[in-house]
Design a protein around this motif. Structure first.
Motif, PDB file in Angstrom:
ATOM      1  N   UNK A 124       1.121  -1.387  -0.095  1.00  0.00           N
ATOM      2  CA  UNK A 124      -0.017  -0.083   0.021  1.00  0.00           C
ATOM      3  C   UNK A 124       0.959   1.147  -0.084  1.00  0.00           C
ATOM      4  N   UNK A 125       1.802   1.143   0.923  1.00  0.00           N
ATOM      5  CA  UNK A 125       2.726   2.533   0.813  1.00  0.00           C
ATOM      6  C   UNK A 125       3.727   2.855  -0.563  1.00  0.00           C
ATOM      7  N   UNK A 126       3.945   1.624  -1.443  1.00  0.00           N
ATOM      8  CA  UNK A 126       4.329   1.791  -2.779  1.00  0.00           C
ATOM      9  C   UNK A 126       3.353   2.480  -3.609  1.00  0.00           C
ATOM     10  N   UNK A 127       1.957   2.209  -3.561  1.00  0.00           N
ATOM     11  CA  UNK A 127       1.148   2.622  -4.453  1.00  0.00           C
ATOM     12  C   UNK A 127       1.008   4.213  -4.028  1.00  0.00           C
ATOM     13  N   UNK A 128       0.857   4.601  -2.732  1.00  0.00           N
ATOM     14  CA  UNK A 128       0.821   5.946  -2.188  1.00  0.00           C
ATOM     15  C   UNK A 128       1.953   6.812  -2.844  1.00  0.00           C
ATOM     16  N   UNK A 129       3.394   6.267  -2.660  1.00  0.00           N
ATOM     17  CA  UNK A 129       4.575   6.980  -3.092  1.00  0.00           C
ATOM     18  C   UNK A 129       4.437   7.021  -4.683  1.00  0.00           C
ATOM     19  N   UNK A 130       3.772   6.340  -5.209  1.00  0.00           N
ATOM     20  CA  UNK A 130       3.776   6.638  -6.681  1.00  0.00           C
ATOM     21  C   UNK A 130       2.644   7.345  -7.348  1.00  0.00           C
ATOM     22  N   UNK A 131       1.668   7.850  -5.994  1.00  0.00           N
ATOM     23  CA  UNK A 131       0.744   9.043  -6.418  1.00  0.00           C
ATOM     24  C   UNK A 131      -0.366   8.125  -6.810  1.00  0.00           C
ATOM     25  N   UNK A 132      -0.767   6.958  -6.379  1.00  0.00           N
ATOM     26  CA  UNK A 132      -1.994   6.368  -6.849  1.00  0.00           C
ATOM     27  C   UNK A 132      -2.927   6.881  -5.749  1.00  0.00           C
ATOM     28  N   UNK A 133      -4.256   6.843  -6.059  1.00  0.00           N
ATOM     29  CA  UNK A 133      -5.248   7.160  -4.911  1.00  0.00           C
ATOM     30  C   UNK A 133      -5.923   6.121  -4.656  1.00  0.00           C
ATOM     31  N   UNK A 134      -6.262   5.949  -3.133  1.00  0.00           N
ATOM     32  CA  UNK A 134      -7.139   4.834  -2.501  1.00  0.00           C
ATOM     33  C   UNK A 134      -8.467   4.975  -3.065  1.00  0.00           C
ATOM     34  N   UNK A 135      -9.059   4.230  -3.768  1.00  0.00           N
ATOM     35  CA  UNK A 135     -10.359   4.457  -4.252  1.00  0.00           C
ATOM     36  C   UNK A 135     -11.318   3.445  -3.338  1.00  0.00           C
ATOM     37  N   UNK A 136     -10.905   2.448  -2.745  1.00  0.00           N
ATOM     38  CA  UNK A 136     -11.902   1.362  -2.243  1.00  0.00           C
ATOM     39  C   UNK A 136     -11.149   0.462  -1.235  1.00  0.00           C
ATOM     40  N   UNK A 137     -12.032   0.160  -0.333  1.00  0.00           N
ATOM     41  CA  UNK A 137     -11.837  -0.914   0.772  1.00  0.00           C
ATOM     42  C   UNK A 137     -12.728  -1.920   0.508  1.00  0.00           C
ATOM     43  N   UNK A 138     -12.746  -3.154  -0.092  1.00  0.00           N
ATOM     44  CA  UNK A 138     -13.531  -4.114  -0.057  1.00  0.00           C
ATOM     45  C   UNK A 138     -13.333  -4.921   1.107  1.00  0.00           C
ATOM     46  N   UNK A 139     -14.411  -4.766   1.861  1.00  0.00           N
ATOM     47  CA  UNK A 139     -14.400  -5.646   3.238  1.00  0.00           C
ATOM     48  C   UNK A 139     -14.860  -7.154   2.825  1.00  0.00           C
ATOM     49  N   UNK A 140     -14.026  -8.122   3.661  1.00  0.00           N
ATOM     50  CA  UNK A 140     -14.242  -9.412   3.573  1.00  0.00           C
ATOM     51  C   UNK A 140     -14.321  -9.912   1.951  1.00  0.00           C
TER      52      UNK A 140
END
Length: 193
Positions: free
Chosen positions: A156-172
């Motif tokens: 997740x930290x790699x995605x953030x460092x690359x400028x990706x935006x978190x769009x979703x958290x798919x639970x279970x």
């Protein structure tokens, strides 16, 4: 707005290599089998919670078979399965892939794994920056996704460092390879981010 004709995926050129300051990303070659198997063996326990294939590559023959299929999928552009190498030492660092989700958009998902002994040096971030830049500029990607287990903080930290935006958290969302009910994070990047 008129829709341009989408290029046939097999006509899309794939690079020989993408070269950063410390890392090379390139398609696999058949002679990479031993380096790949060695990295999986070294990292098996480390990979097991995240990667469903962590217990594969038990023999060199199994790895050669996997490589043959990976090379074929890449040639057909079904998947672009790639390797990461350290420029200075030639050490195989891990695997990545640019996985087409929709060639008409075009949209891709990026996945990655790193051998245990190479963690903490920024190799994945550097390699993924090269791959993202290739997808955006050469493939004209309109969407790139990274998905990971919520527990996999490093991914997740790699995605953030690359400028990706978190769009979703798919639970279970699914059962993870380690048997735990998994929450999946979805990150995306589009042109202009």
């Amino acid at each position: 707005m008129s829709k341009e004709k989408t290029e046939h995926p097999m006509s899309v050129p794939l690079f020989d290599e993408l070269r950063g300051e410390r890392v090379i990303v390139r398609p696999y070659k058949s002679e990479d089998a031993e380096a790949l198997r060695e990295a999986v063996v070294e990292s098996r326990d480390h990979l097991r919670p995240w990667m469903p294939w962590a217990d594969t590559h038990q023999s060199i023959e199994e790895t050669r078979d996997w490589l043959g299929r990976a090379i074929e999928k890449s040639m057909l552009r079904e998947e672009m399965i790639l390797s990461m190498w350290h420029i200075e030492t030639g050490l195989y660092l891990g695997g990545t892939g640019l996985h087409p989700r929709n060639w008409e958009i075009p949209s891709f998902e990026i996945g990655y794994w790193l051998r245990k002994s190479a963690e903490g040096h920024g190799y994945v971030t550097e390699a993924m920056q090269l791959l993202v830049e290739f997808a955006l500029t050469e493939l004209k990607a309109q969407r790139i996704e990274i998905r990971c287990d919520e527990r996999n903080v490093r991914s997740g930290a790699v995605a953030s460092r690359l400028g990706f935006k978190q769009e979703a958290l798919l639970r279970n969302h699914m059962i993870a390879p380690d048997g735990v009910m998994r929450n999946t994070l979805i990150f995306s990047r589009i042109p202009g981010d």
